[in-house]
Design a protein around this motif. Structure first.
Motif, PDB file in Angstrom:
ATOM      1  N   ALA A   7       0.843  -1.201   0.000  1.00  0.00           N
ATOM      2  CA  ALA A   7       0.000   0.000   0.000  1.00  0.00           C
ATOM      3  C   ALA A   7       0.878   1.250   0.000  1.00  0.00           C
ATOM      4  CB  ALA A   7      -0.927  -0.004   1.209  1.00  0.00           C
ATOM      5  N   PRO A   8       1.800   1.356  -0.965  1.00  0.00           N
ATOM      6  CA  PRO A   8       2.734   2.487  -0.953  1.00  0.00           C
ATOM      7  C   PRO A   8       2.049   3.836  -1.105  1.00  0.00           C
ATOM      8  CG  PRO A   8       2.856   1.301  -3.044  1.00  0.00           C
ATOM      9  CD  PRO A   8       2.024   0.467  -2.120  1.00  0.00           C
ATOM     10  N   GLU A   9       0.918   3.858  -1.833  1.00  0.00           N
ATOM     11  CA  GLU A   9       0.227   5.133  -2.016  1.00  0.00           C
ATOM     12  C   GLU A   9      -0.317   5.655  -0.692  1.00  0.00           C
ATOM     13  OE1 GLU A   9      -2.644   1.832  -2.276  1.00  0.00           O
ATOM     14  OE2 GLU A   9      -0.708   2.238  -3.211  1.00  0.00           O
ATOM     15  N   VAL A  10      -0.731   4.739   0.189  1.00  0.00           N
ATOM     16  CA  VAL A  10      -1.207   5.150   1.516  1.00  0.00           C
ATOM     17  C   VAL A  10      -0.050   5.726   2.325  1.00  0.00           C
ATOM     18  CG1 VAL A  10      -2.295   4.376   3.651  1.00  0.00           C
ATOM     19  CG2 VAL A  10      -3.021   3.407   1.465  1.00  0.00           C
ATOM     20  N   GLY A  11       1.096   5.061   2.257  1.00  0.00           N
ATOM     21  CA  GLY A  11       2.268   5.552   2.965  1.00  0.00           C
ATOM     22  C   GLY A  11       2.673   6.941   2.516  1.00  0.00           C
ATOM     23  N   LYS A  12       2.589   7.192   1.216  1.00  0.00           N
ATOM     24  CA  LYS A  12       2.974   8.512   0.704  1.00  0.00           C
ATOM     25  C   LYS A  12       2.014   9.598   1.183  1.00  0.00           C
ATOM     26  CE  LYS A  12       5.842   7.661  -3.320  1.00  0.00           C
ATOM     27  NZ  LYS A  12       6.102   8.054  -4.718  1.00  0.00           N
ATOM     28  N   VAL A  13       0.723   9.295   1.207  1.00  0.00           N
ATOM     29  CA  VAL A  13      -0.260  10.268   1.691  1.00  0.00           C
ATOM     30  C   VAL A  13      -0.006  10.593   3.162  1.00  0.00           C
ATOM     31  CG1 VAL A  13      -2.700  10.625   2.220  1.00  0.00           C
ATOM     32  CG2 VAL A  13      -2.038   9.674   0.010  1.00  0.00           C
ATOM     33  N   ILE A  14       0.256   9.562   3.960  1.00  0.00           N
ATOM     34  CA  ILE A  14       0.534   9.774   5.381  1.00  0.00           C
ATOM     35  C   ILE A  14       1.808  10.595   5.552  1.00  0.00           C
ATOM     36  CG2 ILE A  14       1.153   8.612   7.538  1.00  0.00           C
ATOM     37  CD1 ILE A  14      -0.670   6.296   6.615  1.00  0.00           C
ATOM     38  N   SER A  15       2.825  10.277   4.741  1.00  0.00           N
ATOM     39  CA  SER A  15       4.078  11.026   4.811  1.00  0.00           C
ATOM     40  C   SER A  15       3.852  12.501   4.512  1.00  0.00           C
ATOM     41  CB  SER A  15       5.083  10.428   3.818  1.00  0.00           C
ATOM     42  OG  SER A  15       6.267  11.187   3.779  1.00  0.00           O
ATOM     43  N   GLU A  16       3.036  12.789   3.503  1.00  0.00           N
ATOM     44  CA  GLU A  16       2.748  14.184   3.165  1.00  0.00           C
ATOM     45  C   GLU A  16       2.001  14.884   4.295  1.00  0.00           C
ATOM     46  OE1 GLU A  16       3.596  16.291   0.618  1.00  0.00           O
ATOM     47  OE2 GLU A  16       5.041  14.675   0.316  1.00  0.00           O
ATOM     48  N   HIS A  17       1.097  14.154   4.952  1.00  0.00           N
ATOM     49  CA  HIS A  17       0.374  14.737   6.085  1.00  0.00           C
ATOM     50  C   HIS A  17       1.327  15.067   7.234  1.00  0.00           C
ATOM     51  CE1 HIS A  17      -2.553  15.342   9.287  1.00  0.00           C
ATOM     52  NE2 HIS A  17      -1.926  14.407   9.987  1.00  0.00           N
ATOM     53  N   LEU A  18       2.272  14.170   7.504  1.00  0.00           N
ATOM     54  CA  LEU A  18       3.188  14.362   8.628  1.00  0.00           C
ATOM     55  C   LEU A  18       4.268  15.397   8.334  1.00  0.00           C
ATOM     56  CD1 LEU A  18       3.622  10.628   9.686  1.00  0.00           C
ATOM     57  CD2 LEU A  18       2.282  12.377  10.866  1.00  0.00           C
ATOM     58  N   ARG A  19       4.441  15.738   7.081  1.00  0.00           N
ATOM     59  CA  ARG A  19       5.486  16.687   6.681  1.00  0.00           C
ATOM     60  C   ARG A  19       5.372  18.009   7.437  1.00  0.00           C
ATOM     61  NH1 ARG A  19       6.618  20.512   2.720  1.00  0.00           N
ATOM     62  NH2 ARG A  19       8.659  20.248   1.699  1.00  0.00           N
ATOM     63  N   GLN A  20       4.150  18.437   7.719  1.00  0.00           N
ATOM     64  CA  GLN A  20       3.932  19.721   8.392  1.00  0.00           C
ATOM     65  C   GLN A  20       4.516  19.750   9.802  1.00  0.00           C
ATOM     66  OE1 GLN A  20      -0.338  20.282   9.541  1.00  0.00           O
ATOM     67  NE2 GLN A  20      -0.578  18.175   8.800  1.00  0.00           N
ATOM     68  N   TYR A  21       4.687  18.569  10.408  1.00  0.00           N
ATOM     69  CA  TYR A  21       5.230  18.501  11.765  1.00  0.00           C
ATOM     70  C   TYR A  21       6.749  18.355  11.776  1.00  0.00           C
ATOM     71  CZ  TYR A  21       0.327  17.453  12.602  1.00  0.00           C
ATOM     72  OH  TYR A  21      -1.050  17.499  12.624  1.00  0.00           O
ATOM     73  N   VAL A  22       7.341  18.221  10.591  1.00  0.00           N
ATOM     74  CA  VAL A  22       8.774  17.942  10.497  1.00  0.00           C
ATOM     75  C   VAL A  22       9.548  19.117   9.903  1.00  0.00           C
ATOM     76  CG1 VAL A  22      10.506  16.389   9.516  1.00  0.00           C
ATOM     77  CG2 VAL A  22       8.297  15.464  10.274  1.00  0.00           C
ATOM     78  N   VAL A  23       9.101  19.618   8.757  1.00  0.00           N
ATOM     79  CA  VAL A  23       9.823  20.696   8.073  1.00  0.00           C
ATOM     80  C   VAL A  23       9.841  21.954   8.952  1.00  0.00           C
ATOM     81  CG1 VAL A  23       9.836  22.230   6.068  1.00  0.00           C
ATOM     82  CG2 VAL A  23       9.311  19.795   5.787  1.00  0.00           C
ATOM     83  N   GLY A  24      11.023  22.559   9.056  1.00  0.00           N
ATOM     84  CA  GLY A  24      11.199  23.746   9.891  1.00  0.00           C
ATOM     85  C   GLY A  24      11.693  23.447  11.289  1.00  0.00           C
ATOM     86  N   GLN A  25      11.698  22.173  11.656  1.00  0.00           N
ATOM     87  CA  GLN A  25      12.128  21.781  12.995  1.00  0.00           C
ATOM     88  C   GLN A  25      13.637  21.550  13.040  1.00  0.00           C
ATOM     89  OE1 GLN A  25      10.076  21.539  15.644  1.00  0.00           O
ATOM     90  NE2 GLN A  25       8.188  20.457  15.123  1.00  0.00           N
ATOM     91  N   ASP A  26      14.164  21.522  14.256  1.00  0.00           N
ATOM     92  CA  ASP A  26      15.547  21.130  14.493  1.00  0.00           C
ATOM     93  C   ASP A  26      15.589  19.601  14.514  1.00  0.00           C
ATOM     94  OD1 ASP A  26      18.018  20.408  15.588  1.00  0.00           O
ATOM     95  OD2 ASP A  26      18.063  22.104  16.965  1.00  0.00           O
ATOM     96  N   PRO A  27      16.378  18.951  13.646  1.00  0.00           N
ATOM     97  CA  PRO A  27      16.380  17.487  13.599  1.00  0.00           C
ATOM     98  C   PRO A  27      16.862  16.830  14.888  1.00  0.00           C
ATOM     99  CG  PRO A  27      18.176  18.379  12.287  1.00  0.00           C
ATOM    100  CD  PRO A  27      17.302  19.536  12.661  1.00  0.00           C
ATOM    101  N   PHE A  28      17.523  17.601  15.752  1.00  0.00           N
ATOM    102  CA  PHE A  28      17.952  17.038  17.028  1.00  0.00           C
ATOM    103  C   PHE A  28      16.793  16.928  18.020  1.00  0.00           C
ATOM    104  CE2 PHE A  28      22.063  17.626  15.302  1.00  0.00           C
ATOM    105  CZ  PHE A  28      22.940  16.856  16.044  1.00  0.00           C
ATOM    106  N   ASP A  29      15.668  17.567  17.718  1.00  0.00           N
ATOM    107  CA  ASP A  29      14.508  17.516  18.612  1.00  0.00           C
ATOM    108  C   ASP A  29      13.632  16.303  18.286  1.00  0.00           C
ATOM    109  OD1 ASP A  29      15.319  19.826  19.887  1.00  0.00           O
ATOM    110  OD2 ASP A  29      14.059  21.143  18.662  1.00  0.00           O
ATOM    111  N   THR A  30      14.218  15.130  18.325  1.00  0.00           N
ATOM    112  CA  THR A  30      13.484  13.933  17.911  1.00  0.00           C
ATOM    113  C   THR A  30      12.272  13.656  18.796  1.00  0.00           C
ATOM    114  OG1 THR A  30      15.182  12.689  19.126  1.00  0.00           O
ATOM    115  CG2 THR A  30      15.362  12.735  16.739  1.00  0.00           C
TER     116      THR A  30
END
Length: 242
Positions: A54-77
């Motif tokens: 179900a790779p298409e589902v994974g991609k949609v979820i990844s796009e949704h989660l992108r808003q919580y990742v981009v702009g952050q400090d990667p050390f703040d896991t």
């Protein structure tokens, strides 16, 4: 350091022959790679496993989660994980959790590269080696006991000291015979585990476990639904197989 981009790349290819376990058939193999870029030129990669069908589902979820990742400090896991882990949308299993895991791995990859240290050192690890096992023993068209034994012998010849095989996809007595053949193929000093992928009911799991006790199994993985705590207790009480 700030995260500037995140994306998932999916690679999918057909297997020569489909393989199956106790519950599912896998006609394809694949990789789902989460890539995270930063403003300092350091990129991290993580694998979001188990979503090949179900790779298409994974991609949609990844796009949704992108808003919580981009702009952050990667050390703040921990902070990023907490913001992605929304109780009403995310459970402890399923595709969403697997995508989040891939993101988390990519973040740790960045932290390791930025620190010029292996991630296990960042986590406080000290051992230079860890025990591993080779997972296999899937069901496959044309794969009989002889082929199963050869597969396991090959794993041992490569240095494996522990192997795991699938059960739950054929009648119980056939799986008992498969376990016997594997034990004889690898000898008494190699750990043998079996994995049913939740294929059984409680009484079936108990029957199989009792019948293979003499083959010295190291563990019996996912005999039943993981949420059936009482069922696991009954199985544990009924057999010596861990």
């Amino acid at each position: 350091m700030k995260i500037t981009d995140m994306r998932m790349e999916t690679y999918l290819w057909p297997r020569t022959k489909p393989i199956r376990n106790g519950m599912y058939v896998y006609p394809n193999a694949g990789l789902n790679v989460v890539r995270i870029d930063t403003d300092e030129g350091i990129s991290g990669m993580g694998l979001a496993g188990g979503i090949e069908e179900a790779p298409e589902v994974g991609k949609v979820i990844s796009e949704h989660l992108r808003q919580y990742v981009v702009g952050q400090d990667p050390f703040d896991t921990e902070k990023i994980w907490d913001e992605m882990w929304q109780p009403k949308l995310v459970g402890r299993r399923g595709i969403t959790t697997r995508v989040i895991s891939g993101i988390d791995i990519a973040l740790w990859d960045i932290k390791g590269k930025a620190s010029n240290r292996p991630v296990y050192k960042l986590l406080g690890g000290y051992a230079e080696k860890v025990p591993v096992y080779v997972a296999g023993g899937y069901y496959e068209e044309g794969k009989g006991l002889e082929e199963l034994a050869s597969e396991m012998e090959h794993s041992v010849s490569m240095g494996a000291r522990a192997i795991k095989m699938k059960v739950g996809g054929v009648p119980i007595n056939e799986d008992v015979e498969r376990v016997r053949v594997v034990r004889e193929a690898v000898g008494p000093d190699v750990k043998v585990m079996m994995d049913a992928n939740c294929a059984y009911r409680v009484y079936e799991a108990i029957e199989l476990a009792r019948k293979v006790e003499k083959y010295d199994l190291f563990w019996f993985e996912e005999p039943i639904n993981p949420d059936d705590y009482k069922g696991h207790q009954l199985i544990t009480q009924a057999t010596s197989v861990p």
